[in-house]
Design a protein around this motif. Structure first.
Motif, PDB file in Angstrom:
ATOM      1  N   SER A  81      69.372 -44.182-105.253  1.00 21.53           N
ATOM      2  CA  SER A  81      70.294 -44.431-104.153  1.00 21.53           C
ATOM      3  C   SER A  81      70.875 -45.831-104.270  1.00 21.53           C
ATOM      4  O   SER A  81      70.169 -46.803-104.488  1.00 21.53           O
ATOM      5  CB  SER A  81      69.558 -44.283-102.816  1.00 21.53           C
ATOM      6  OG  SER A  81      69.105 -42.964-102.656  1.00 21.53           O
ATOM      7  N   SER A  82      72.179 -45.915-104.121  1.00 21.43           N
ATOM      8  CA  SER A  82      72.864 -47.202-104.252  1.00 21.43           C
ATOM      9  C   SER A  82      72.649 -48.051-103.023  1.00 21.43           C
ATOM     10  O   SER A  82      72.608 -47.558-101.910  1.00 21.43           O
ATOM     11  CB  SER A  82      74.358 -46.969-104.464  1.00 21.43           C
ATOM     12  OG  SER A  82      75.053 -48.187-104.393  1.00 21.43           O
ATOM     13  N   GLN A  83      72.489 -49.356-103.215  1.00 18.22           N
ATOM     14  CA  GLN A  83      72.386 -50.277-102.092  1.00 18.22           C
ATOM     15  C   GLN A  83      73.450 -51.363-102.216  1.00 18.22           C
ATOM     16  O   GLN A  83      73.278 -52.471-101.749  1.00 18.22           O
ATOM     17  CB  GLN A  83      70.982 -50.896-102.038  1.00 18.22           C
ATOM     18  CG  GLN A  83      69.899 -49.865-101.759  1.00 18.22           C
ATOM     19  CD  GLN A  83      68.532 -50.504-101.611  1.00 18.22           C
ATOM     20  OE1 GLN A  83      68.415 -51.701-101.453  1.00 18.22           O
ATOM     21  NE2 GLN A  83      67.501 -49.687-101.652  1.00 18.22           N
ATOM     22  N   THR A  84      74.548 -51.026-102.857  1.00 13.08           N
ATOM     23  CA  THR A  84      75.621 -51.998-103.011  1.00 13.08           C
ATOM     24  C   THR A  84      76.518 -51.991-101.785  1.00 13.08           C
ATOM     25  O   THR A  84      76.662 -50.987-101.109  1.00 13.08           O
ATOM     26  CB  THR A  84      76.493 -51.674-104.234  1.00 13.08           C
ATOM     27  OG1 THR A  84      76.961 -50.335-104.109  1.00 13.08           O
ATOM     28  CG2 THR A  84      75.715 -51.821-105.514  1.00 13.08           C
ATOM     29  N   CYS A  85      77.099 -53.128-101.494  1.00 18.01           N
ATOM     30  CA  CYS A  85      78.115 -53.231-100.450  1.00 18.01           C
ATOM     31  C   CYS A  85      79.249 -54.080-100.989  1.00 18.01           C
ATOM     32  O   CYS A  85      79.143 -55.309-101.007  1.00 18.01           O
ATOM     33  CB  CYS A  85      77.542 -53.851 -99.179  1.00 18.01           C
ATOM     34  SG  CYS A  85      76.964 -52.636 -97.999  1.00 18.01           S
ATOM     35  N   LEU A  86      80.291 -53.434-101.473  1.00 19.15           N
ATOM     36  CA  LEU A  86      81.417 -54.172-102.024  1.00 19.15           C
ATOM     37  C   LEU A  86      82.361 -54.591-100.902  1.00 19.15           C
ATOM     38  O   LEU A  86      82.605 -53.843 -99.963  1.00 19.15           O
ATOM     39  CB  LEU A  86      82.176 -53.300-103.021  1.00 19.15           C
ATOM     40  CG  LEU A  86      81.459 -52.960-104.319  1.00 19.15           C
ATOM     41  CD1 LEU A  86      82.318 -52.040-105.166  1.00 19.15           C
ATOM     42  CD2 LEU A  86      81.115 -54.213-105.097  1.00 19.15           C
ATOM     43  N   ASP A  87      82.882 -55.790-101.027  1.00 16.23           N
ATOM     44  CA  ASP A  87      83.872 -56.279-100.082  1.00 16.23           C
ATOM     45  C   ASP A  87      84.951 -57.007-100.877  1.00 16.23           C
ATOM     46  O   ASP A  87      84.644 -58.041-101.481  1.00 16.23           O
ATOM     47  CB  ASP A  87      83.223 -57.226 -99.060  1.00 16.23           C
ATOM     48  CG  ASP A  87      84.209 -57.699 -97.997  1.00 16.23           C
ATOM     49  OD1 ASP A  87      85.254 -57.017 -97.844  1.00 16.23           O
ATOM     50  OD2 ASP A  87      83.955 -58.724 -97.366  1.00 16.23           O
ATOM     51  N   PRO A  88      86.165 -56.473-100.990  1.00 18.35           N
ATOM     52  CA  PRO A  88      86.661 -55.244-100.362  1.00 18.35           C
ATOM     53  C   PRO A  88      86.014 -53.982-100.943  1.00 18.35           C
ATOM     54  O   PRO A  88      85.483 -53.996-102.040  1.00 18.35           O
ATOM     55  CB  PRO A  88      88.159 -55.261-100.678  1.00 18.35           C
ATOM     56  CG  PRO A  88      88.476 -56.633-101.128  1.00 18.35           C
ATOM     57  CD  PRO A  88      87.221 -57.188-101.724  1.00 18.35           C
ATOM     58  N   ASP A  89      86.125 -52.928-100.172  1.00 20.91           N
ATOM     59  CA  ASP A  89      85.541 -51.645-100.531  1.00 20.91           C
ATOM     60  C   ASP A  89      86.181 -51.101-101.819  1.00 20.91           C
ATOM     61  O   ASP A  89      87.372 -51.282-102.061  1.00 20.91           O
ATOM     62  CB  ASP A  89      85.803 -50.671 -99.367  1.00 20.91           C
ATOM     63  CG  ASP A  89      85.088 -49.372 -99.547  1.00 20.91           C
ATOM     64  OD1 ASP A  89      85.698 -48.455-100.108  1.00 20.91           O
ATOM     65  OD2 ASP A  89      83.920 -49.279 -99.136  1.00 20.91           O
TER      66      ASP A  89
END
Length: 524
Positions: A81-89
């Motif tokens: 399961s991914s736990q990445t949070c890209l900003d911007p999406d």
């Protein structure tokens, strides 16, 4: 959830990552809150009892209800399961570009009537479904597929599979084919991977994105591109190259890279041997391997997958290397030599370049391996999507089937099938024996009236006839195999071109051509 491709939310009950929900709601928060997290990765810390903490700057009122992760057993899941949070999406900031490859001569005759990415795979799928599904599962919904050879079936498949479920209200997702075409600036066909991208750079430039994700259309693997893109941003790289750890035996077949202690690429070597190979050894613990595996795999090979910042791509293809045709052998090494920051990103999982008949055959039969297949199509957190065909369940009548995969809509009668992949709409008659074989199935059914008419004229219906024996072969779609046919390569021929007879032999594997007819009693 507005704006997410329906297929990525609904298909096969895929678990939705809370991180991806949060990144969507972040965009709805105030400008000040967005600015405070710009160009940073939001860290999600594991909280007790499976709950997750809110990222900084996220209003409590905006937090959606948490949905638990769904963890599958190892036997049916080969991704985490991914736990990445890209900003911007990623859905708004990344453009996926899938390179369809050339004429696919090494895969001939499978590419006789179709583009390489359109070659059937794993009973129900096509090769192009792999990179497209990886993109959709990684929240990348703007995807172009570049192709120039036999693209009719590829266009048809992509429009049926992804044409209606990517776009939607407030969502600009798409999967589109871009075929080679003449223009005032360039009258030629694509000369290579870099040239293909250059010819459509005017179109890619119109998209307001940060990075281009360059992918190949003939690889089998499952990868979370969000982690790949996040590594690109965190290292402030101009280009990030996906790399495979490699042992010495296989390393000579790949383009190898040398890295420094920060994972930055400092040298390239194309298929080195001898002392040149030894000189390319690196400490792969830098990229995350443990000491034991780092000693087993002291080389890193390029996968031909790249994240390239938009302004860097424009600079490289237009200004620095306007005549370069290939990314792997010209543009990427040139960018490294010119002082750009080119990083390596380690992918440590199953990956297969399906460029030859033998590799294609082994990759397909690899999904029958037990207890865990080489590549699993059963990962509910990252499913592989394809065209919805609305076929009935397969019917198996008094058949002996072992260690095999059966596609949709097959009719299998009183036969033996061992260690084989049986594609959709396959019809196998009584007494047949299928061993170590890939049957691609058919594009359509023949009715009983069709079969009776054929029989009256002495014709042969689509499928495998009675008492036929097939071993170590690939039977392409719509093939008509008569009764008592033997495809067993009894003389162990390694190479043979018998196109007028309806088949080829490559690496000892018999490939029966699409729509071919083998009369009853034929022996190969």
């Amino acid at each position: 959830m507005t704006g997410a491709p329906p297929s990525t939310v609904m298909a096969m009950g895929a678990a939705t990552s809370p991180c991806k929900i949060l990144s969507a709601t972040q965009r709805a928060s105030t400008a000040a809150a967005s600015a405070s997290t710009s160009r940073e990765s939001v860290s999600l810390l594991r909280a007790p009892r499976g709950r997750r903490q809110r990222p900084r700057g996220l209003a409590l009122s905006l937090a959606p209800a948490r949905r638990p992760f769904v963890f599958s057993p190892r036997a049916v899941s080969d991704s985490k399961s991914s736990q990445t949070c890209l900003d911007p999406d990623a859905s708004t900031s990344v453009l996926g570009i899938i390179l369809g490859g050339g004429a696919g001569t090494r895969l001939y005759p499978l590419t006789k009537k179709r583009a390489k990415p359109a070659v059937p795979l794993g009973a129900n799928y096509r090769l192009i479904d792999i990179p497209v599904s990886n993109c959709l599962n990684s929240n990348i919904s703007k995807i172009y597929v570049l192709t120039q050879f036999n693209s009719a079936s590829l266009n048809r498949h992509l429009s049926r599979a992804y044409g209606s479920n990517i776009g939607g209200y407030k969502n600009e997702g798409f999967v589109e084919v871009l075929a080679a075409q003449q223009s005032p600036d360039n009258p030629n066909w694509f000369q290579g991977t870099a040239d293909a991208v250059r010819q459509y750079l005017w179109l890619f430039e119109e998209h307001n994105v940060m990075e281009y994700l360059i992918l190949a259309g003939d690889h089998l693997y499952r990868m979370d591109y969000e982690k790949f893109i996040q590594a690109h941003r965190e290292t402030d790289a101009d280009i990030t190259v996906a790399a495979l750890p490699m042992d010495e035996e296989r390393a000579t077949a790949f383009g190898l890279m040398k890295i420094d202690e920060e994972g930055r690429i400092v040298e390239f070597a194309e298929k080195p041997k001898g002392e040149q190979l030894k000189a390319m050894m690196v400490d792969t613990t830098i990229l995350g391997l443990d000491d034991v595996r780092a000693k087993e795999m002291p080389y890193i090979a390029s996968m031909g997958i790249y994240v390239i910042s938009k302004h860097v791509m424009l600079q490289l293809l237009r200004d620095q290397f306007p005549g370069a045709n290939d990314f792997g052998s010209e543009v990427i090494p040139g960018a490294t030599s010119s002082g750009m920051r080119v990083q390596a990103y380690l992918y440590d999982g199953y990956w297969e370049d399906i460029g030859t008949i033998e590799a294609f055959y082994n990759a397909n039969l690899g999904i029958t391996k037990k207890p865990v297949p080489d590549f699993s199509f059963y990962d509910r957190s990252a499913p592989i999507y394809t065209q919805p065909r609305h076929l009935p369940p397969s019917k198996v009548l008094d058949a002996d089937v072992t260690d095999s995969v059966i596609g949709e809509g097959c009719v299998i009668k009183n036969c033996k099938i061992h260690h084989s992949v049986v594609g959709l709409r396959s019809c196998i008659s009584e007494g047949a024996i299928i061993e170590d074989t890939l049957l691609m199935g058919a594009d359509y059914y023949e009715t009983e009236a069709d079969k009776k008419l054929l029989a009256d004229k002495g014709g042969i219906p689509i499928g495998i006839g009675k008492n036929s024996h097939i071993r170590r072969a690939i039977i392409d779609k719509n093939a008509r195999i008569g009764d008592n046919v033997k495809i067993i390569n009894v003389d162990n021929v390694q190479e043979a071109a018998r196109e007028t007879d309806g088949y080829f032999i490559k690496s000892g594997i018999v490939t029966v051509i699409k729509d071919a007819l083998l009369p009853s009693g034929t022996v190969i």
